[in-house]
Write a protein that holds these residues in place. Structure first.
Motif, mmCIF file in Angstrom:
data_model
loop_
_atom_site.group_PDB
_atom_site.id
_atom_site.type_symbol
_atom_site.label_atom_id
_atom_site.label_comp_id
_atom_site.label_asym_id
_atom_site.label_seq_id
_atom_site.Cartn_x
_atom_site.Cartn_y
_atom_site.Cartn_z
ATOM 1 N N TYR A 1 0.839 -1.203 0.000
ATOM 2 C CA TYR A 1 0.000 0.000 0.000
ATOM 3 C C TYR A 1 0.872 1.250 0.000
ATOM 4 O O TYR A 1 0.558 2.244 -0.678
ATOM 5 N N ASP A 2 1.977 1.203 0.749
ATOM 6 C CA ASP A 2 2.888 2.342 0.775
ATOM 7 C C ASP A 2 3.453 2.635 -0.613
ATOM 8 O O ASP A 2 3.592 3.797 -1.004
ATOM 9 N N LYS A 3 3.778 1.607 -1.372
ATOM 10 C CA LYS A 3 4.283 1.801 -2.734
ATOM 11 C C LYS A 3 3.244 2.479 -3.621
ATOM 12 O O LYS A 3 3.564 3.369 -4.410
ATOM 13 N N LEU A 4 2.003 2.053 -3.459
ATOM 14 C CA LEU A 4 0.953 2.636 -4.278
ATOM 15 C C LEU A 4 0.693 4.091 -3.898
ATOM 16 O O LEU A 4 0.387 4.922 -4.760
ATOM 17 N N GLY B 1 12.036 1.275 -9.130
ATOM 18 C CA GLY B 1 11.765 -0.047 -8.588
ATOM 19 C C GLY B 1 10.306 -0.388 -8.444
ATOM 20 O O GLY B 1 9.969 -1.504 -8.087
ATOM 21 N N VAL B 2 9.402 0.564 -8.745
ATOM 22 C CA VAL B 2 7.973 0.293 -8.624
ATOM 23 C C VAL B 2 7.392 0.099 -10.018
ATOM 24 O O VAL B 2 7.399 1.034 -10.826
ATOM 25 N N PRO B 3 6.912 -1.098 -10.356
ATOM 26 C CA PRO B 3 6.361 -1.359 -11.699
ATOM 27 C C PRO B 3 4.986 -0.717 -11.853
ATOM 28 O O PRO B 3 3.951 -1.348 -11.691
ATOM 29 N N LEU B 4 4.964 0.617 -12.168
ATOM 30 C CA LEU B 4 3.688 1.325 -12.247
ATOM 31 C C LEU B 4 2.875 0.949 -13.480
ATOM 32 O O LEU B 4 1.651 0.981 -13.462
ATOM 33 N N GLY B 5 3.550 0.669 -14.560
ATOM 34 C CA GLY B 5 2.814 0.413 -15.793
ATOM 35 C C GLY B 5 2.211 1.690 -16.350
ATOM 36 O O GLY B 5 1.236 1.662 -17.096
ATOM 37 N N LEU B 6 2.763 2.862 -15.979
ATOM 38 C CA LEU B 6 2.242 4.154 -16.408
ATOM 39 C C LEU B 6 3.265 4.862 -17.285
ATOM 40 O O LEU B 6 4.464 4.645 -17.155
ATOM 41 N N LYS B 7 2.791 5.720 -18.127
ATOM 42 C CA LYS B 7 3.688 6.497 -18.976
ATOM 43 C C LYS B 7 3.859 7.871 -18.340
ATOM 44 O O LYS B 7 3.058 8.775 -18.544
ATOM 45 N N ALA C 1 -5.037 13.127 -14.182
ATOM 46 C CA ALA C 1 -6.276 12.441 -13.796
ATOM 47 C C ALA C 1 -6.247 10.971 -14.193
ATOM 48 O O ALA C 1 -6.653 10.088 -13.433
ATOM 49 N N SER C 2 -5.736 10.686 -15.404
ATOM 50 C CA SER C 2 -5.666 9.303 -15.852
ATOM 51 C C SER C 2 -4.689 8.504 -14.996
ATOM 52 O O SER C 2 -4.953 7.355 -14.627
ATOM 53 N N CYS C 3 -3.573 9.128 -14.651
ATOM 54 C CA CYS C 3 -2.569 8.468 -13.806
ATOM 55 C C CYS C 3 -3.154 8.130 -12.444
ATOM 56 O O CYS C 3 -3.030 7.012 -11.952
ATOM 57 N N GLN C 4 -3.826 9.105 -11.843
ATOM 58 C CA GLN C 4 -4.401 8.872 -10.523
ATOM 59 C C GLN C 4 -5.476 7.789 -10.565
ATOM 60 O O GLN C 4 -5.599 6.972 -9.649
ATOM 61 N N ARG C 5 -6.262 7.784 -11.633
ATOM 62 C CA ARG C 5 -7.321 6.777 -11.763
ATOM 63 C C ARG C 5 -6.734 5.373 -11.835
ATOM 64 O O ARG C 5 -7.238 4.426 -11.213
ATOM 65 N N GLU D 1 -7.178 2.501 -8.917
ATOM 66 C CA GLU D 1 -7.762 1.210 -9.280
ATOM 67 C C GLU D 1 -6.925 0.071 -8.693
ATOM 68 O O GLU D 1 -7.462 -0.926 -8.220
ATOM 69 N N ARG D 2 -5.610 0.258 -8.723
ATOM 70 C CA ARG D 2 -4.731 -0.773 -8.155
ATOM 71 C C ARG D 2 -4.828 -0.835 -6.631
ATOM 72 O O ARG D 2 -4.587 -1.883 -6.024
#
Length: 383
Positions: A272-275, A290-296, A303-307, A311-312
């Motif tokens: 949860y801390d990572k998220l 080191g955190v596999p965000l899968g985000l660009k 807004a899209s990033c936060q969503r 969700e995760r």
């Protein structure tokens, strides 16, 4: 076309109900007010009976096993897993008991493949005194990696006292009945490949450990029956050391366990801390090493990033239950002074898994005892 004789027609109609079950070793099991079914397999001179764990849930109470011809023996529970995902028990009968028990443990070719369950027919044989049988047919109606969920094919039914009965599919072992759900008319079956993973090795290999006697798991001077069962299961299943009664002369040593303290608390969940860090990164427009965000990032709008991150975060607990357990384990060999070890271990529950309190206590206590007892065994404290 010449009509078939009436006897031939009757034979064809009745054939399904007369399927041979030669070699089958079904038994009736009773412990106090609880009764169920089981299936016996030969292991050396002894007979081990497989059944559902809740059928023999009472610690220390006599277990009576009766075969179809009336042969009766009193057994001892040597494996007990009361968890919601693996409701399983093993009962050991005395050597050369009168209960019929000649079947061997099935090899892989005799276990129904789980992948074929969706289209395969299933059957449970209800057994009655004197050898009479009724075959109840079922079909697949769902399931998981641990269970088959089955529905009845016709009006014939099994009942809750059939818990522990063997379920077959195309002549192969498919599992055992664990529950009959009246609300939706479904049957829960613990898959046989899961059963084999849990207890199959004790049928295929010779136990190398020497017998031990367990004095009990105590807290504040009082024996806790459930905790004692959990430790006995670890000794026999994981350590390969048969647990015998305290008065049994074959016991190499006596083992006593005192729970000095069992402190429960909560700790921060690192996932949860990572998220949370990832969520802050959405605002800052930087990536987290080191955190596999899968985000660009940068380039993805805030807004899209936060969503995506929120969700995760769904279903990820902020904190996790933690256990700090202090045990004092004492091993007393037959001809030497007792050896004790006091040790505190910490265990953090997996946030992705839910579980009943009994299941959690089983896991935590077995892990803690394994650490302490393993060191004592390695040092020869029970030799």
């Amino acid at each position: 076309m010449t009509p078939l004789p009436i006897a031939r027609w009757l034979g064809l109609l009745l054939a399904p109900a007369l399927i041979s079950t030669a070699g089958a070793e079904p038994v009736d099991i009773r412990q106090g007010e609880s009764n169920g079914s089981g299936y016996g397999f030969r292991r050396g001179d002894n007979c081990l009976v497989v059944t559902a764990g809740h059928v023999v849930a009472e610690t220390g109470a006599d277990i009576t096993v009766t075969d179809r011809q009336g042969g009766k023996a009193t057994g001892q529970r040597i494996y007990y897993n009361p968890s919601r995902t693996e409701d399983l028990a093993l009962i050991e009968l005395p050597a050369r008991s009168v209960v019929a028990c000649n079947d061997r443990w099935p090899d892989a070719s005799e276990v129904a493949p789980a992948a074929a369950a969706a289209n395969a027919p299933f059957e449970v044989v209800r057994h009655y005194p004197g050898g009479r049988e009724t075959i109840v047919r079922l079909r697949a109606a769902g399931g998981t990696s641990q269970w088959h969920t089955l529905a009845f094919e016709d009006k014939l039914r099994i009942i809750q006292s059939d818990s522990g009965s063997i379920v077959r599919s195309n002549g192969r072992f498919a599992g055992i009945v664990v529950s009959v759900r009246e609300a939706d008319d479904r049957v829960d079956v613990l898959r046989f490949d899961v059963i084999d993973r849990l207890v199959g090795d004790r049928f295929r290999t010779v136990v190398r450990g020497v017998p031990v006697a367990l004095e009990g798991v105590k807290q504040r001077g009082r024996v806790n029956p459930n905790w004692t069962t959990y430790v006995a299961s670890w000794l026999s299943e994981s350590a390969g050391r048969p647990v015998v009664p305290q008065q049994d002369a074959s016991a190499r040593c006596r083992i006593g366990v005192d729970v000095i303290e069992w402190a429960r608390s909560r700790v921060d969940n690192p996932e949860y801390d990572k998220l949370e860090s990832a969520l802050r990164a959405c605002t800052q427009g930087v990536s987290i090493g080191g955190v596999p965000l899968g985000l660009k990032l940068p380039g993805t709008d805030r807004a899209s990033c936060q969503r995506q991150v929120r969700e995760r975060m769904r279903g990820v607990p902020r904190v996790l239950p933690s256990h700090k357990l202090t045990l004092n384990v004492t091993m007393t060999p037959r001809q030497r002074a007792p050896v004790s070890k006091l040790q505190t271990t910490e265990h953090v529950e997996d946030g992705s898994k839910g579980g009943a309190r009994a299941e959690t206590e089983l896991t935590v206590l077995q892990q803690s005892f394994a650490q302490v007892a393993g060191e004592l065994f390695s040092a020869g404290a029970c030799e």
